[in-house]
Design an enzyme around this catalytic site. Structure first.
Site, PDB file in Angstrom:
ATOM      1  N   HIS A 153      -9.396  -2.133  10.437  1.00  0.00           N
ATOM      2  CA  HIS A 153      -8.440  -1.723   9.405  1.00  0.00           C
ATOM      3  C   HIS A 153      -9.076  -0.884   8.308  1.00  0.00           C
ATOM      4  O   HIS A 153      -8.489  -0.734   7.236  1.00  0.00           O
ATOM      5  CB  HIS A 153      -7.713  -2.933   8.788  1.00  0.00           C
ATOM      6  CG  HIS A 153      -7.033  -3.789   9.807  1.00  0.00           C
ATOM      7  ND1 HIS A 153      -6.081  -3.298  10.666  1.00  0.00           N
ATOM      8  CD2 HIS A 153      -7.186  -5.092  10.128  1.00  0.00           C
ATOM      9  CE1 HIS A 153      -5.670  -4.268  11.459  1.00  0.00           C
ATOM     10  NE2 HIS A 153      -6.330  -5.368  11.163  1.00  0.00           N
ATOM     11  N   LYS A 164       2.078  -5.991  -4.780  1.00  0.00           N
ATOM     12  CA  LYS A 164       2.709  -5.687  -3.503  1.00  0.00           C
ATOM     13  C   LYS A 164       4.228  -5.892  -3.532  1.00  0.00           C
ATOM     14  O   LYS A 164       4.983  -5.103  -2.972  1.00  0.00           O
ATOM     15  CB  LYS A 164       2.091  -6.580  -2.425  1.00  0.00           C
ATOM     16  CG  LYS A 164       1.801  -5.813  -1.171  1.00  0.00           C
ATOM     17  CD  LYS A 164       1.051  -6.670  -0.185  1.00  0.00           C
ATOM     18  CE  LYS A 164       1.316  -6.258   1.234  1.00  0.00           C
ATOM     19  NZ  LYS A 164       1.261  -4.894   1.600  1.00  0.00           N
ATOM     20  N   ARG A 185      -4.385   6.188  -7.449  1.00  0.00           N
ATOM     21  CA  ARG A 185      -5.724   6.683  -7.807  1.00  0.00           C
ATOM     22  C   ARG A 185      -6.093   7.775  -6.822  1.00  0.00           C
ATOM     23  O   ARG A 185      -5.377   8.035  -5.860  1.00  0.00           O
ATOM     24  CB  ARG A 185      -6.744   5.547  -7.690  1.00  0.00           C
ATOM     25  CG  ARG A 185      -6.699   4.923  -6.302  1.00  0.00           C
ATOM     26  CD  ARG A 185      -7.822   3.942  -6.066  1.00  0.00           C
ATOM     27  NE  ARG A 185      -7.632   3.191  -4.828  1.00  0.00           N
ATOM     28  CZ  ARG A 185      -7.953   3.615  -3.618  1.00  0.00           C
ATOM     29  NH1 ARG A 185      -8.463   4.825  -3.437  1.00  0.00           N
ATOM     30  NH2 ARG A 185      -7.746   2.861  -2.554  1.00  0.00           N
ATOM     31  N   GLU A 198       3.886  -9.782   7.270  1.00  0.00           N
ATOM     32  CA  GLU A 198       4.715  -8.632   7.622  1.00  0.00           C
ATOM     33  C   GLU A 198       4.900  -8.589   9.114  1.00  0.00           C
ATOM     34  O   GLU A 198       4.031  -9.047   9.854  1.00  0.00           O
ATOM     35  CB  GLU A 198       4.001  -7.322   7.208  1.00  0.00           C
ATOM     36  CG  GLU A 198       4.171  -6.951   5.771  1.00  0.00           C
ATOM     37  CD  GLU A 198       3.316  -5.738   5.392  1.00  0.00           C
ATOM     38  OE1 GLU A 198       2.829  -5.016   6.288  1.00  0.00           O
ATOM     39  OE2 GLU A 198       3.153  -5.530   4.198  1.00  0.00           O
TER      40      GLU A 198
END
Ligand code: ADP
Length: 474
Positions: A256, A137, A313, A221
């Site tokens: 989510h 990340k 991917r 975040e």
């Protein structure tokens, strides 16, 4: 809308790449995505090779390949597919020359991509370095900053103490979202809106992450209010050319996790679309991205967008992009791995023109009347919806199939395509109503409620959509 962009090729069209045909592909995966890849191989005249776990001995994906081999004997169901040495051994013993990882399992493991290459095989995906960078990340965010792509303000690295969490929240303000640093798939996230809740929420999120992923480190975040999840599909070749295949809206999420996906994103102003697709291509060029990939963004109500992650991917929802562009992404992946360039494939940015709207519904064996608990057993009756504009990608969807508790609960992906969003939704609605499934519960009643919702039909979507419409669960 017919949107055309100027191409953003690095140094003009480049095509100096050695072409080496692939004769045989092993898919290190199971279920519908394994079959999706086998089909592409067969169409290209390439031999397809399956691996399967002991638990999947009777599973359809095994039947759909030219050859199949058991891996992970004695291992638990998921671990069987994570056994790198065995997958490589099957390749070597059976004259395989390329490996497709599908999604999930080993698909984002750079050590797997590296092991494939070290064995003298080709990995149908980005280079191990890029897989590694995009899976980290922090490194991915740094790459985005370097490429001039806006990111959500967040911690510079994993946070392990509640004091650090509090410090970030005081500095950047609330709300924030805690994410498991080593998590994924939409799990291990928590939104915090009150300063007095920060410490306790952090502790709880962190211990949940530790239980689920073996590590309690978290990222923090800024939480974007009412975001749309919009992601750009990319293809890059070995010569450094990159094109985008427009975007998908994946805002219809439960906890989510994506439930319904649409391409292109409805009601997205052309100006924002252009900026997002350009940003995605810029990031891909910057990191030397090869093969298929997706750059995910959150888009706020004022039209600002923020990079969240790159999926290095193929994705579950790649189908809707295929429907609107007419481009077979899996065949493209294989051709690129062989050394074909985008211009050789006929993919210049101007040639990629989206047509109409495609919707994908993930039909799962989950019971909406019982908090979407996975339902297992024998499919006593299975008849699917068909007809013009409907595509089905499935594995174990047939009468007599045993739905096991060992793997995810995706039963069939139903994809509709029509000239506009409402006609596409109406085809989907009609097709889902044609399904007759007995023996195992599915989420079809829930999906039908989504498809009849006026906001959905008008493309007024954000990630709060499902939570804000309790009537969808009736
Ligand atoms: P994962 O890798 O687990 O799938 P992502 O980072 O892709 O997690 O996020 C999944 C979803 O969580 C997003 O589509 C969005 O709905 C929500 N989300 C993630 N980050 C934020 C954020 N900063 N603000 C608001 N929502 C977020």
């Amino acid at each position: 809308p017919r949107v055309r962009l100027n191409s953003l090729f690095k140094n003009g069209y480049s095509s100096k790449v050695e072409y080496k045909p692939i004769r045989s592909v092993l898919v290190a995966n199971r279920g519908e995505i394994a079959i999706r890849v086998f089909r592409a191989c067969t169409e290209l005249g390439i031999k397809s090779v399956a691996v399967y776990s002991e638990q999947d001995k009777m599973h359809m994906h095994r039947q759909k390949a030219d050859e199949s081999y058991m891996v992970g004997k004695g291992l638990p169901p998921v671990e069987a597919y994570l056994n790198i040495p065995e997958v490589i051994r099957v390749c070597k013993e059976n004259d395989v020359d390329a490996v497709h990882p599908g999604y999930g399992f080993l698909s984002e493991r750079s050590d797997f991509a590296q092991a494939v290459i070290d064995a003298g095989l080709r990995f149908i995906g980005p280079s191990p370095e890029v897989v590694q960078k995009m899976g980290d990340k922090v490194a991915a965010r740094v790459a985005a900053i370097e490429a001039g792509v806006p990111i959500v303000p967040g911690t510079d690295g994993p946070v392990t103490s509640k004091e650090e969490a509090l410090e970030f929240c005081k500095k950047h303000g609330l709300p924030v979202i805690f994410k498991a640093a080593y998590g994924g798939g939409g799990r291990g996230m928590r939104v915090v809106r009150k300063m007095e809740d920060v410490e306790e929420s952090f502790q709880r999120a962190s211990s949940e992450a530790k239980a689920a992923f073996g590590n309690g480190a978290m990222f923090i975040e800024k939480f974007i209010e009412r975001p749309r999840h919009i992601e750009v599909q990319l293809l890059g070749d070995k010569a450094g050319n990159v094109v985008h295949l427009y975007e998908r809206d994946c805002s219809v999420q439960r906890r989510h996790q994506k439930v319904v996906e649409i391409a292109p994103a409805p009601r997205l102003p052309t100006e924002i679309r252009d900026k997002m697709t350009e940003a995605a291509v810029r990031l891909a060029c910057h990191v030397g991205y090869e093969n298929a990939g997706t750059v995910e963004f959150l888009c706020d109500e004022s039209g600002n967008f923020y990079f969240i992650e790159v999926n290095a991917r193929l994705q579950v929802e790649h189908t809707v992009t295929e429907e609107i562009t007419g481009i077979d992404l899996v065949q493209s992946q294989i051709r690129i791995a062989e050394g074909m360039t985008l211009p050789e494939l006929g993919y210049t940015q101007d040639n990629i023109v989206p047509r109409g709207y495609a919707i994908q519904c993930r039909v799962t064996t989950e019971d909406p009347a019982n908090d979407f608990q996975p339902n297992t057993g024998r499919l006593e009756v299975f008849r699917s919806g068909e007809g013009m504009g409907i595509r089905l990608d499935s594995a174990s969807a047939y009468a007599g199939a045993i739905i096991s508790p060992y793997y995810d609960s995706l039963l069939v992906k139903v994809i509709s395509h029509a000239s506009d969003l409402q006609s596409s939704a109406s085809k989907m609605n009609r097709a889902l109503r044609e399904f007759r499934i007995r023996g195992v519960k599915t989420n079809i009643p829930f999906l039908l409620n989504v498809l009849e919702n006026q906001k959905f039909l008008h493309g007024v979507l954000d990630t709060y959509f499902i939570d804000e419409h309790p009537q969808l669960f009736k």
